[in-house]
Design a protein around this motif. Structure first.
Motif, PDB file in Angstrom:
ATOM      1  N   ALA A 166      42.409  27.604  38.575  1.00 20.05           N
ATOM      2  CA  ALA A 166      43.485  26.958  37.822  1.00 20.05           C
ATOM      3  C   ALA A 166      44.132  25.786  38.570  1.00 20.05           C
ATOM      4  CB  ALA A 166      44.546  27.993  37.470  1.00 20.05           C
ATOM      5  N   ARG A 196      38.630  35.342  47.278  1.00 22.10           N
ATOM      6  CA  ARG A 196      39.810  36.119  47.680  1.00 22.10           C
ATOM      7  C   ARG A 196      39.390  37.125  48.736  1.00 22.10           C
ATOM      8  NH1 ARG A 196      42.752  37.209  41.781  1.00 22.10           N
ATOM      9  NH2 ARG A 196      42.721  35.003  41.232  1.00 22.10           N
ATOM     10  N   GLU A 198      39.781  40.058  49.483  1.00 20.74           N
ATOM     11  CA  GLU A 198      40.269  41.342  48.968  1.00 20.74           C
ATOM     12  C   GLU A 198      40.281  42.368  50.103  1.00 20.74           C
ATOM     13  OE1 GLU A 198      41.327  42.081  45.981  1.00 20.74           O
ATOM     14  OE2 GLU A 198      40.595  40.468  44.685  1.00 20.74           O
ATOM     15  N   ILE A 205      30.093  44.754  40.948  1.00 22.87           N
ATOM     16  CA  ILE A 205      30.562  43.369  40.884  1.00 22.87           C
ATOM     17  C   ILE A 205      31.956  43.262  40.246  1.00 22.87           C
ATOM     18  CG2 ILE A 205      28.291  42.304  40.931  1.00 22.87           C
ATOM     19  CD1 ILE A 205      28.431  42.096  37.857  1.00 22.87           C
ATOM     20  N   LEU A 208      35.072  41.467  43.818  1.00 28.05           N
ATOM     21  CA  LEU A 208      34.277  40.754  44.812  1.00 28.05           C
ATOM     22  C   LEU A 208      35.189  39.848  45.638  1.00 28.05           C
ATOM     23  CD1 LEU A 208      31.467  39.620  42.335  1.00 28.05           C
ATOM     24  CD2 LEU A 208      31.208  41.321  44.154  1.00 28.05           C
ATOM     25  N   PHE A 211      33.746  35.177  43.707  1.00 29.06           N
ATOM     26  CA  PHE A 211      33.482  35.480  42.303  1.00 29.06           C
ATOM     27  C   PHE A 211      33.656  34.208  41.481  1.00 29.06           C
ATOM     28  CE2 PHE A 211      37.989  35.663  41.050  1.00 29.06           C
ATOM     29  CZ  PHE A 211      38.602  35.854  42.284  1.00 29.06           C
ATOM     30  N   GLN A 213      35.316  32.343  37.975  1.00 31.53           N
ATOM     31  CA  GLN A 213      36.308  32.436  36.891  1.00 31.53           C
ATOM     32  C   GLN A 213      36.002  31.415  35.811  1.00 31.53           C
ATOM     33  OE1 GLN A 213      39.998  31.779  39.122  1.00 31.53           O
ATOM     34  NE2 GLN A 213      40.528  33.929  38.810  1.00 31.53           N
ATOM     35  N   GLU A 215      38.524  29.550  33.291  1.00 30.48           N
ATOM     36  CA  GLU A 215      39.968  29.495  33.024  1.00 30.48           C
ATOM     37  C   GLU A 215      40.326  28.316  32.132  1.00 30.48           C
ATOM     38  OE1 GLU A 215      42.554  31.601  36.159  1.00 30.48           O
ATOM     39  OE2 GLU A 215      41.740  29.854  37.172  1.00 30.48           O
ATOM     40  N   LEU A 282      39.947  43.018  32.520  1.00 28.21           N
ATOM     41  CA  LEU A 282      38.774  42.172  32.295  1.00 28.21           C
ATOM     42  C   LEU A 282      39.218  40.706  32.264  1.00 28.21           C
ATOM     43  CD1 LEU A 282      35.831  41.631  31.386  1.00 28.21           C
ATOM     44  CD2 LEU A 282      36.524  42.251  29.070  1.00 28.21           C
ATOM     45  N   GLY A 284      42.897  37.986  31.517  1.00 31.36           N
ATOM     46  CA  GLY A 284      44.365  37.965  31.546  1.00 31.36           C
ATOM     47  C   GLY A 284      44.892  36.787  30.736  1.00 31.36           C
ATOM     48  N   GLU A 321      48.042  30.411  29.934  1.00 30.96           N
ATOM     49  CA  GLU A 321      46.857  30.466  30.800  1.00 30.96           C
ATOM     50  C   GLU A 321      45.967  31.654  30.430  1.00 30.96           C
ATOM     51  OE1 GLU A 321      46.567  29.738  35.426  1.00 30.96           O
ATOM     52  OE2 GLU A 321      47.001  31.841  35.024  1.00 30.96           O
ATOM     53  N   GLY A 325      37.148  36.496  33.899  1.00 31.00           N
ATOM     54  CA  GLY A 325      36.288  36.653  35.069  1.00 31.00           C
ATOM     55  C   GLY A 325      34.830  36.693  34.623  1.00 31.00           C
ATOM     56  N   ARG A 328      33.093  40.052  35.923  1.00 26.19           N
ATOM     57  CA  ARG A 328      33.504  41.206  35.110  1.00 26.19           C
ATOM     58  C   ARG A 328      32.895  41.094  33.706  1.00 26.19           C
ATOM     59  NH1 ARG A 328      39.671  42.385  37.404  1.00 26.19           N
ATOM     60  NH2 ARG A 328      38.953  42.368  39.564  1.00 26.19           N
TER      61      ARG A 328
END
Ligand code: GAP
Length: 454
Positions: A166, A196, A198, A205, A208, A211, A213, A215, A282, A284, A321, A325, A328
């Protein structure tokens, strides 16, 4: 989730066996929950991206695409709040040194969401044993910033791999407004890698460190009735989940409680999918007000307001927004497609991908590998079809085995050339889902497959 799917393990195993997803660096013992996408995995991913881009960019006149860099100026992440605020709660077991997400440990044990409340998490942890060694000896839970740090020649400041796509959209807002004839409301869409660090990756998967996105930042007038648009976006996100193969009862909405929202966020809803390990996020959708553009305008000193050419009114747009993913989405596609079926003789595994997503659309077989005239005819048909469809030529093993292999790859149609083909000018077309076989004349084969594949 497909009713045939009892655990994630069967999907992980099929994904590896059939060239969708491999554990990365396996010959060196694997590498930290990283994965490679094999020949069919990359086709499937590309098809998901194509579907998304078509639905949200090509089919709309109010959304444009872009592709920004992964390495971006650190001032962007200061302005967006990531440098100080993009943290998760980390805790270590002092005995076995295993590291955990403190809020996840507490939620699993108590059912309570204590994210952000460190005293409460530390208190709760005193009663929770380590799932790895059974000890109950924790460090204090502490904030851990998830951005990956790197360095860059010729640049003295901090450089991070982007933790979301983003940010690149907001910093190019002015370029898009100046170079395109966009009018609010409009959106900017982007697909790309995000990184990230994490604390715990896992569930194949699902989580991760590297990964992808997909967006959209959808810019609206400050006085716009955002609630209606918000609902419309949720419906579109659900529709996209269904187009991946998800059944409507396997998806649900989860609204983030007001007290957990950032100060600028008016509303955040996750679309959750029923994975084999439970309902999890999954996609957002967030209504972020004018926080992003205003923060970047203040930090950069550049005016990021939009001037309406008709009314002359100038304002900083607010933004919705919708974020998706890709990994996912791929996992949903694999889980939803997986079917185990009992047949009169034996059983089969079949990946019932939506046709648009299937990595291979048509497989072409000669009935027998050792009959040159059959092989030549099948090659001729393969060459004819490959200009319109992603095809695969297969002459390995008997036809029954080839069907089983194509079922596991999820190929909608198999075409077999046999000896009758020379007299009747037709081939056998076998349907993946019904297993019904019919004779189709070679001269009508392309149009037959086109209409069946939609
Ligand atoms: N720009 C908003 C944003 O990044 P997010 O909820 O943090 O929001 C958006 O991420 C989507 O990215 C999630 O809904 C999820 O599908 C995907 N995602 C986030 N973290 C991920 C991870 N560690 N592994 C795989 N996908 C992830």
């Amino acid at each position: 989730m497909s009713e045939s799917l009892s655990s994630l393990d069967v999907v992980v195993s099929l994904a590896k066996r059939r060239g969708f997803v491999y554990p990365a660096c396996e010959i060196y013992g694997g590498f930290a929950n990283a994965y490679s996408f094999g020949p069919y995995g990359v086709e499937l991913r590309n098809n998901i991206k194509k579907l998304w881009w078509k639905m949200f960019v090509n089919d709309r006149s109010d959304i444009v695409g872009m592709d920004g860099p992964i390495l971006l100026h650190s001032r962007l992440w200061e302005a967006s709040g990531h440098t100080t605020g993009f943290n998760d709660a980390m805790v270590d077991c002092k005995k076995c040194k295993k590291r955990f997400r403190a809020d996840h440990l507490v939620e699993e044990a108590t059912g309570k969401d204590m994210e952000g409340d460190f005293p409460a998490m530390n208190e709760a942890l005193r009663l929770i044993p380590c799932s790895s060694c059974g000890a109950n000896d924790w460090t204090d839970a502490r904030q851990f910033n998830m951005m990956f740090h790197t360095s860059m020649n010729g640049f003295s400041g901090d450089v991070f791999l982007r933790p979301e796509t983003a940010g690149a959209i907001f910093v190019d807002f002015k370029n898009i407004v100046d170079s395109m004839r966009v009018r609010v409301p409009f959106g900017v869409a982007q697909i790309g890698k995000a990184f990230r660090n994490e604390i715990v990756a896992g569930n194949f998967i699902f989580r991760l460190r590297e990964f992808e996105q997909m967006e959209i930042e959808y810019f609206i007038r400050p006085e716009e009735k955002w609630e209606e648009l918000f609902e419309q976006w949720l419906v579109l996100q659900e529709r996209f989940a269904v187009s991946l193969g998800a059944s409507t009862d396997s998806i649900r909405r989860y609204e983030h409680p007001k007290e957990k929202l950032s100060h600028y966020s008016k509303k955040t809803i996750d679309i959750e999918y029923k994975f084999p390990f439970g309902f999890k996020e999954l996609f957002g959708l967030a209504c972020r007000g004018d926080f992003d553009l205003s923060s970047h305008a203040a930090a950069s000193g550049v005016d990021l307001s939009f001037r309406d050419p008709e009314t002359g009114q100038s304002y900083v747009p607010h933004v919705l927004e919708p974020t998706f993913g890709l990994d996912r989405s791929l996992l949903v596609t694999l889980c939803a497609a997986y079917h185990e079926e009992q047949l009169e003789k034996g059983s089969r595994i079949v990946m019932k991908f939506p046709f648009a997503l299937a990595p291979v659309k048509v497989a072409v077989f000669p009935l027998l590998k050792n009959k040159p005239e059959l092989v030549a005819k099948a090659r001729e048909i393969f060459d004819m079809l490959k200009t319109s469809f992603v095809c695969e030529f297969d002459d390995n093993g008997n036809v029954g085995k080839r069907y089983r292999r194509q079922d596991e790859i999820g190929t909608p149609f198999c075409v077999t050339v046999d000896f009758d083909s020379f007299s009747d000018g037709a081939v056998t077309v076998r349907d993946r889902d019904t297993m019904v076989q019919e004779r189709v004349s070679v001269s009508e084969l392309s149009s037959y497959l086109s209409s069946r594949l939609g």
